[in-house]
Design a protein around this motif. Sequence first.
Motif, PDB file in Angstrom:
ATOM      1  N   LEU A  26       0.855  -1.194   0.000  1.00 43.54           N
ATOM      2  CA  LEU A  26       0.000   0.000   0.000  1.00 43.54           C
ATOM      3  C   LEU A  26       0.893   1.248   0.000  1.00 43.54           C
ATOM      4  O   LEU A  26       1.668   1.459   0.926  1.00 43.54           O
ATOM      5  N   ASN A  80       2.089   6.260  -6.216  1.00 43.72           N
ATOM      6  CA  ASN A  80       1.184   5.248  -6.776  1.00 43.72           C
ATOM      7  C   ASN A  80       1.868   3.887  -6.700  1.00 43.72           C
ATOM      8  O   ASN A  80       2.976   3.772  -6.159  1.00 43.72           O
ATOM      9  N   ASP A 102      -3.488   1.033  -6.609  1.00 39.96           N
ATOM     10  CA  ASP A 102      -3.485   2.493  -6.543  1.00 39.96           C
ATOM     11  C   ASP A 102      -4.630   2.910  -5.623  1.00 39.96           C
ATOM     12  O   ASP A 102      -5.807   2.620  -5.910  1.00 39.96           O
ATOM     13  N   MET A 103      -4.278   3.600  -4.535  1.00 35.40           N
ATOM     14  CA  MET A 103      -5.293   4.129  -3.631  1.00 35.40           C
ATOM     15  C   MET A 103      -6.251   5.025  -4.425  1.00 35.40           C
ATOM     16  O   MET A 103      -5.841   5.667  -5.399  1.00 35.40           O
ATOM     17  N   ARG A 104      -7.513   5.074  -4.010  1.00 39.63           N
ATOM     18  CA  ARG A 104      -8.445   5.964  -4.726  1.00 39.63           C
ATOM     19  C   ARG A 104      -7.847   7.383  -4.789  1.00 39.63           C
ATOM     20  O   ARG A 104      -7.187   7.843  -3.844  1.00 39.63           O
ATOM     21  N   HIS A 137      -5.456   8.232  -6.770  1.00 36.74           N
ATOM     22  CA  HIS A 137      -4.032   8.115  -7.095  1.00 36.74           C
ATOM     23  C   HIS A 137      -3.831   7.172  -8.279  1.00 36.74           C
ATOM     24  O   HIS A 137      -4.658   6.271  -8.512  1.00 36.74           O
ATOM     25  N   LEU A 179     -10.961   4.052   2.537  1.00 30.96           N
ATOM     26  CA  LEU A 179      -9.678   3.565   2.028  1.00 30.96           C
ATOM     27  C   LEU A 179      -9.418   2.129   2.504  1.00 30.96           C
ATOM     28  O   LEU A 179      -8.877   1.300   1.777  1.00 30.96           O
ATOM     29  N   ASP A 221     -11.625  -0.180   0.512  1.00 33.38           N
ATOM     30  CA  ASP A 221     -11.085  -0.406  -0.839  1.00 33.38           C
ATOM     31  C   ASP A 221     -10.089  -1.571  -0.838  1.00 33.38           C
ATOM     32  O   ASP A 221     -10.109  -2.425  -1.728  1.00 33.38           O
ATOM     33  N   VAL A 222      -9.214  -1.606   0.166  1.00 38.44           N
ATOM     34  CA  VAL A 222      -8.225  -2.697   0.224  1.00 38.44           C
ATOM     35  C   VAL A 222      -8.936  -4.030   0.480  1.00 38.44           C
ATOM     36  O   VAL A 222      -8.633  -5.048  -0.161  1.00 38.44           O
ATOM     37  N   GLY A 265      -0.475   4.466   3.727  1.00 41.41           N
ATOM     38  CA  GLY A 265      -0.681   3.028   3.493  1.00 41.41           C
ATOM     39  C   GLY A 265      -0.530   2.236   4.786  1.00 41.41           C
ATOM     40  O   GLY A 265      -1.212   1.236   5.006  1.00 41.41           O
ATOM     41  N   ILE A 308      -3.677   2.643   6.759  1.00 43.03           N
ATOM     42  CA  ILE A 308      -4.698   1.741   6.210  1.00 43.03           C
ATOM     43  C   ILE A 308      -4.444   0.310   6.708  1.00 43.03           C
ATOM     44  O   ILE A 308      -5.385  -0.403   7.080  1.00 43.03           O
ATOM     45  N   ALA A 346      -7.208  12.162   0.184  1.00 44.05           N
ATOM     46  CA  ALA A 346      -6.438  11.276   1.065  1.00 44.05           C
ATOM     47  C   ALA A 346      -5.814  12.063   2.220  1.00 44.05           C
ATOM     48  O   ALA A 346      -5.716  11.556   3.341  1.00 44.05           O
TER      49      ALA A 346
END
Length: 261
Positions: free
Chosen positions: A27, A33, A53-55, A57, A72, A75-76, A96, A99, A181
């Motif tokens: 992450l 990215n 890629d994190m939202r 990004h 976030l 999403d993972v 990351g 997260i 973010a």
Amino acid sequence: MALIYFPDLRLNAELSGPDRAPPVVLLHSLGTNLRLWDGVVARLPGHRILRLDMRGHGASDAPPAPYAMGALIHDVERVMAQAGMREAVVVGLSIGGMIAQGLAVKRLDLVRGMVLSNTAARIGIASQWQARIEAVRAGGLEAIADATLERWFGRGWRDLPELPQMRAMLLATPPEGWMGAAAAIAGTDFYTPTAGLTLPTLAIAGTRDGATPPDLVRETAGLILGSRFRLIRGAGHLPMVEQPDAYTDALRDFLESIGHV
Ligand SMILES: O=C(O)CCC(=O)CC(=O)O
């Protein structure tokens, strides 16, 4: 894997390594990215590696800011579900790493171990993040680029060979994604939930990191019973780019120590 279509947004993810190898999730940090991990992926051919890629990004969609840390984390969770991945070692850099902490608290079944790289349970203070968000809203990423790169790499940052590549990555980040973010970081304080975690954890810091200095990283590592701490001398906020061999060695030692090989 490439773009994954969810009802509310598309997230870009990449899978590499042998199908049945021990899973690792990577992450990235704010304003970067998944390409940040190229050097690590090349050096860890024996693991099944998922990176996304994190939202806001890279090639993922950038919905309007602000983003919630919970979104976030979700999403993972859903990208790991798509990849059929559980019991992974989750390696998170900076946001990351936040997260990763949140995911371990919420879904310990997904996280066999954590590598908290250049991160903390809380990073910065809300007013500082708000000022940076206002600067980006007014002037785009260019408005904060020099100050950010100096925090990332420390003294002598202008002479670093990685600088052009990392400046380009930062400036390629959609401003909406960066602001979204950054708001998630500003709103996150994981001291209490992280202090309740007991899972194999390695924390990594860089001596030249002005964004998440070693003492801050060490403090978060100290919240987690039995965690280990590794300091990479001469590295800043992005040690996987600055010193990919030392960084991957630290990662490999940790993976071997918990039998995740
Ligand atoms: O951009 C900065 O200088 C700080 C970034 C930070 O602490 C969060 C991150 O890198 O994800």
